[in-house]
Design a protein around this motif. Sequence first.
Motif, PDB file in Angstrom:
ATOM      1  N   TRP A 143       0.853  -1.181   0.000  1.00  0.00           N
ATOM      2  CA  TRP A 143       0.000   0.000   0.000  1.00  0.00           C
ATOM      3  C   TRP A 143       0.893   1.237   0.000  1.00  0.00           C
ATOM      4  CZ3 TRP A 143      -1.124  -3.708   3.952  1.00  0.00           C
ATOM      5  CH2 TRP A 143      -0.320  -3.585   5.086  1.00  0.00           C
ATOM      6  N   SER A 144       0.315   2.379  -0.231  1.00  0.00           N
ATOM      7  CA  SER A 144       1.099   3.614  -0.312  1.00  0.00           C
ATOM      8  C   SER A 144       1.331   4.201   1.078  1.00  0.00           C
ATOM      9  CB  SER A 144       0.375   4.644  -1.186  1.00  0.00           C
ATOM     10  OG  SER A 144      -0.772   5.131  -0.516  1.00  0.00           O
ATOM     11  N   GLY A 150       0.696   7.162   1.874  1.00  0.00           N
ATOM     12  CA  GLY A 150      -0.446   8.024   2.153  1.00  0.00           C
ATOM     13  C   GLY A 150      -1.648   7.275   2.684  1.00  0.00           C
ATOM     14  N   GLU A 151      -1.695   5.960   2.434  1.00  0.00           N
ATOM     15  CA  GLU A 151      -2.820   5.139   2.888  1.00  0.00           C
ATOM     16  C   GLU A 151      -2.304   3.843   3.496  1.00  0.00           C
ATOM     17  OE1 GLU A 151      -6.565   5.202   0.433  1.00  0.00           O
ATOM     18  OE2 GLU A 151      -5.051   5.593  -1.117  1.00  0.00           O
ATOM     19  N   ALA A 170      -4.214   0.320   3.571  1.00  0.00           N
ATOM     20  CA  ALA A 170      -5.337   0.367   2.628  1.00  0.00           C
ATOM     21  C   ALA A 170      -5.338  -0.892   1.765  1.00  0.00           C
ATOM     22  CB  ALA A 170      -5.238   1.611   1.752  1.00  0.00           C
TER      23      ALA A 170
END
Length: 105
Positions: free
Chosen positions: A22-23, A25-26, A29
């Motif tokens: 996942w990134s 930023g998330e 997620a």
Amino acid sequence: MTGMERYWFSIDFAGHELPPPWSDGEPGAFALVPEDSLAEIVEAYLAECARSAAVVAGATLDDRARAADVSFTLRYALAHMVQETARHCGHLDLLRESIDGQAGE
């Protein structure tokens, strides 16, 4: 769980250069899309578990994580993943109960 396996064992513990699941930023997620099939999801999880098993087989319980900015032993990672797996299985059990109404013993 596939992402957790990858992060804890292959990326953080073994220090392998793999794409994160996942990134930044998330974190955590889920990257599922409607086209994903259950068979594909299970296959990806089993493949990640096989990679984790290979990492574990080549280490001792007191070996320390190799990735930067983390400090834990394989023993800790294994105990943590037992906890994570149990927690997520409990979530799945609640979802199943809400669908079919059958409660466990």
